[in-house]
Scaffold this motif. Structure first.
Motif, short mmCIF file in Angstrom:
data_model
loop_
_atom_site.label_atom_id
_atom_site.label_comp_id
_atom_site.label_asym_id
_atom_site.label_seq_id
_atom_site.Cartn_x
_atom_site.Cartn_y
_atom_site.Cartn_z
N PHE A 293 -7.27 8.72 9.82
CA PHE A 293 -7.17 7.30 9.55
C PHE A 293 -5.72 6.88 9.47
O PHE A 293 -4.85 7.67 9.08
CB PHE A 293 -7.89 6.91 8.26
CG PHE A 293 -8.35 8.05 7.40
CD1 PHE A 293 -9.56 8.70 7.68
CD2 PHE A 293 -7.61 8.47 6.32
CE1 PHE A 293 -10.01 9.74 6.90
CE2 PHE A 293 -8.04 9.52 5.52
CZ PHE A 293 -9.24 10.16 5.81
N GLU A 294 -5.46 5.65 9.85
CA GLU A 294 -4.11 5.11 9.85
C GLU A 294 -4.14 3.75 9.16
O GLU A 294 -4.99 2.92 9.47
CB GLU A 294 -3.59 4.91 11.29
CG GLU A 294 -3.93 6.01 12.30
CD GLU A 294 -3.10 7.28 12.14
OE1 GLU A 294 -2.15 7.29 11.31
OE2 GLU A 294 -3.40 8.27 12.82
N CYS A 295 -3.23 3.55 8.23
CA CYS A 295 -3.11 2.28 7.53
C CYS A 295 -1.78 1.67 7.97
O CYS A 295 -0.71 2.17 7.61
CB CYS A 295 -3.14 2.53 6.02
SG CYS A 295 -2.94 1.04 5.05
N ILE A 296 -1.84 0.63 8.78
CA ILE A 296 -0.64 0.13 9.45
C ILE A 296 -0.28 -1.27 8.94
O ILE A 296 -1.13 -2.17 8.95
CB ILE A 296 -0.86 0.06 10.99
CG1 ILE A 296 -1.45 1.38 11.49
CG2 ILE A 296 0.44 -0.25 11.71
CD1 ILE A 296 -2.01 1.29 12.91
N GLY A 297 0.96 -1.45 8.50
CA GLY A 297 1.42 -2.79 8.15
C GLY A 297 2.05 -2.92 6.77
O GLY A 297 2.74 -3.90 6.52
N GLN A 298 1.78 -1.99 5.87
CA GLN A 298 2.29 -2.13 4.51
C GLN A 298 2.99 -0.85 4.04
O GLN A 298 2.59 0.24 4.43
CB GLN A 298 1.14 -2.44 3.53
CG GLN A 298 0.39 -3.71 3.84
CD GLN A 298 1.25 -4.95 3.65
OE1 GLN A 298 2.06 -5.03 2.73
NE2 GLN A 298 1.09 -5.92 4.54
N GLN A 299 3.97 -1.05 3.16
CA GLN A 299 4.70 0.12 2.66
C GLN A 299 4.28 0.49 1.23
O GLN A 299 4.80 1.45 0.66
CB GLN A 299 6.21 -0.14 2.71
CG GLN A 299 7.00 1.14 2.79
CD GLN A 299 8.49 0.89 2.75
OE1 GLN A 299 8.99 0.12 1.94
NE2 GLN A 299 9.21 1.56 3.62
N SER A 300 3.35 -0.27 0.68
CA SER A 300 2.95 -0.03 -0.71
C SER A 300 2.46 1.39 -0.92
O SER A 300 1.69 1.92 -0.11
CB SER A 300 1.84 -1.00 -1.09
OG SER A 300 1.22 -0.57 -2.27
N PRO A 301 2.84 2.02 -2.04
CA PRO A 301 2.33 3.36 -2.37
C PRO A 301 0.80 3.36 -2.50
O PRO A 301 0.17 4.41 -2.39
CB PRO A 301 2.97 3.70 -3.72
CG PRO A 301 3.99 2.66 -3.97
CD PRO A 301 3.78 1.51 -3.04
N VAL A 302 0.22 2.19 -2.72
CA VAL A 302 -1.24 2.09 -2.79
C VAL A 302 -1.85 2.59 -1.47
O VAL A 302 -2.88 3.26 -1.46
CB VAL A 302 -1.69 0.63 -3.08
CG1 VAL A 302 -3.19 0.47 -2.89
CG2 VAL A 302 -1.28 0.23 -4.48
N CYS A 303 -1.18 2.27 -0.35
CA CYS A 303 -1.69 2.73 0.95
C CYS A 303 -1.63 4.25 1.05
O CYS A 303 -2.57 4.90 1.50
CB CYS A 303 -0.89 2.11 2.10
SG CYS A 303 -0.98 0.32 2.12
N ASP A 304 -0.51 4.84 0.61
CA ASP A 304 -0.37 6.30 0.65
C ASP A 304 -1.46 6.95 -0.19
O ASP A 304 -2.12 7.90 0.24
CB ASP A 304 1.01 6.74 0.13
CG ASP A 304 2.15 6.07 0.87
OD1 ASP A 304 2.20 4.82 0.89
OD2 ASP A 304 2.99 6.78 1.43
N ALA A 305 -1.62 6.41 -1.41
CA ALA A 305 -2.60 7.00 -2.33
C ALA A 305 -4.02 6.83 -1.79
O ALA A 305 -4.85 7.74 -1.89
CB ALA A 305 -2.48 6.36 -3.71
N GLU A 306 -4.26 5.68 -1.17
CA GLU A 306 -5.61 5.41 -0.65
C GLU A 306 -5.96 6.37 0.49
O GLU A 306 -7.07 6.91 0.55
CB GLU A 306 -5.68 3.96 -0.15
CG GLU A 306 -7.08 3.51 0.14
CD GLU A 306 -7.16 2.01 0.39
OE1 GLU A 306 -7.28 1.26 -0.59
OE2 GLU A 306 -7.09 1.60 1.56
N ILE A 307 -5.01 6.61 1.36
CA ILE A 307 -5.23 7.54 2.48
C ILE A 307 -5.59 8.93 1.93
O ILE A 307 -6.52 9.60 2.40
CB ILE A 307 -3.96 7.62 3.37
CG1 ILE A 307 -3.79 6.32 4.16
CG2 ILE A 307 -3.99 8.83 4.28
CD1 ILE A 307 -4.57 6.22 5.45
#
Ligand code: AMP
Length: 426
Positions: A129-143
């Protein structure tokens, strides 16, 4: 002359695909819950997508790609991974202009010309999966949470290793310090690491060679060189994982040796695998979209092998939902066979899984077959039943039998509880 599947590739037969479908279903359930949308890209791309997207320096591009020239003279490559194609599609379809965050997942075959061994194939399958567009650590943690959730649902134990590889503001200082350290041990390093010490020193820390690892044990660590921004991002990501009760090991040697990787790098490993113990890995790659010709766009992603995941499940003795038919329709004479065929079509139309005899076997042989297949119910309708339009339904699990009118059969099989048909994993 007989033919075999090509070395490093595998046929998946129905006995295998049942497990695959189950795993894919679990992945899709988790993706739905996190609201990731599936992306499917072609199996091959212009070679440049990978050369530029993964980097000429890497093993993948350097020696593992299936690259060929087509009849039109274009250099094409079977995809060895999916991040570069996903980003190519993201840019091509201006996806970043339509919404500020694109959450995408994929499942599919990848191709690498590696030396086949346990857990390593030339055509293998990845989900990611790829989360594209945001730098928030929430995205890193969510992945990371999504990967952990898939493994949890499939009963797979893992160790999560995590690190930060900094960004272009702080990594050059670290790189210089590391290179200086490596200069002192250079002559004793493996030839591969000697080469990497010049081109990509962080990859030397990745070396599996025990001597290299010994020599680099005291190497400077990236975590001491992080900029304030990278350090804050790392700690915020770890805090989110702590809050969700996800255990991790900070591993300062975990590097993703490409220039476009930034900040978070992580890997899931399994003690249930042999030497190829990586279940999957990922990280933040804020530099990749611009590297492939798009606007500067932050992104973070994860990719994992399906074969290895299934190997672990197999080793754990995971019980997959059974694939037995629900109903076996026995044909007793010509009339009853014709009826059984029609009844099968009609039950299947109602969504009931039905098996029947195709070989005009005796009733006894059909009963044996129903048993072998693990059918829950056997339906018998001989001359007398035809007269009364009523079938005999045998419950193979309970050992009971009852008469059911033909027209109530579909309803009957849908109503009877299904839960005891499948074995659940606790
Ligand atoms: P990578 O893109 O190299 O980080 O690989 C991600 C994951 O894909 C690995 O952790 C493995 O689980 C899987 N994988 C990579 N290469 C192969 C291969 N040749 N055969 C089977 N699985 C692989």
């Amino acid at each position: 002359m007989t033919y075999k599947s090509v070395k490093g590739t595998k046929d998946l037969l129905p006995k295998d695909t049942a497990a695959w479908l189950h795993v894919e279903r679990v992945i899709r359930e988790v993706m739905d819950a996190y609201r990731y949308g599936e992306i499917r890209t072609p199996a091959f791309e212009d070679t440049a997508v990978f050369a530029r997207g993964i980097g000429e320096e890497t093993d993948i591009v350097g020696k593992e790609m299936y690259t060929f020239t087509d009849k039109g003279g274009s250099s094409l490559t079977l995809r060895p991974e999916m991040t570069a194609p996903v980003i190519r599609a993201f840019i091509q379809h201006s996806m970043g202009e339509q919404t500020s965050i694109n959450k995408l997942y994929y499942i599919g075959p990848m191709f690498r010309q590696e030396r086949p061994q346990a857990g390593r194939f030339r055509q293998f399958h990845q989900f990611g999966f790829e989360c594209i567009g945001q730098q928030s650590p929430v995205c890193d943690a969510e992945i990371i949470m999504m990967a952990a959730e898939i493994y949890r649902r499939l009963g797979i134990r893992f160790t999560l290793k995590i690190n930060s590889v900094g960004d272009p503001t702080c990594r050059p200082q670290y790189r210089a310090a590391l290179q200086e350290f490596l200069r002192d041990v250079h002559d004793d390093l493996s030839p591969e690491s000697q080469r990497r010490a010049e081109t990509n020193p962080m990859r030397v820390l990745d070396s599996k060679d025990p001597r290299d690892r010994e020599l680099t044990a005291g190497a400077p660590e990236i975590l001491d060189y992080l900029s304030d921004e990278c350090r804050d991002h790392f700690h915020a990501t770890l805090a989110l994982l702590d809050a969700m009760g996800i255990a991790y090991e900070v591993d300062p040697r975990l590097v993703r040796g490409l220039d476009y990787y930034t900040m978070t790098a992580f890997e899931f490993v399994s003690a249930d695998l042999g030497s190829q113990d990586a279940l999957g890995g990922g990280g933040r790659y804020d530099g990749l979209v611009s590297q492939l010709g798009g606007k500067d766009t932050p992104a973070v992603g994860f990719a994992a092998g399906l074969e290895r995941l299934l190997m672990v499940m197999d080793k754990n003795g995971y019980t997959f939902p059974e694939q037995s038919p629900r109903v076996y329709l026995v044909g007793m004479d010509e009339n009853s066979r014709a009826w059984a065929f029609q009844q099968a079509v009609s039950l299947r139309r109602s969504g009931v899984s039905v098996e029947l005899d195709y070989a005009e076997r005796s009733v006894k042989a059909q009963m044996r077959e129903a048993n072998r297949l693990g059918a829950r119910y056997v339906v018998l309708a001989g001359e007398a039943e035809m007269q009364t339009s009523t079938a005999q339904v045998k419950d193979m699990q309970e050992g009971t039998q009852e008469s059911v009118e033909f027209e109530r059969l579909a309803e009957y099989f849908i109503q009877v509880p299904q839960s005891s048909d499948t074995m659940e994993n606790s």
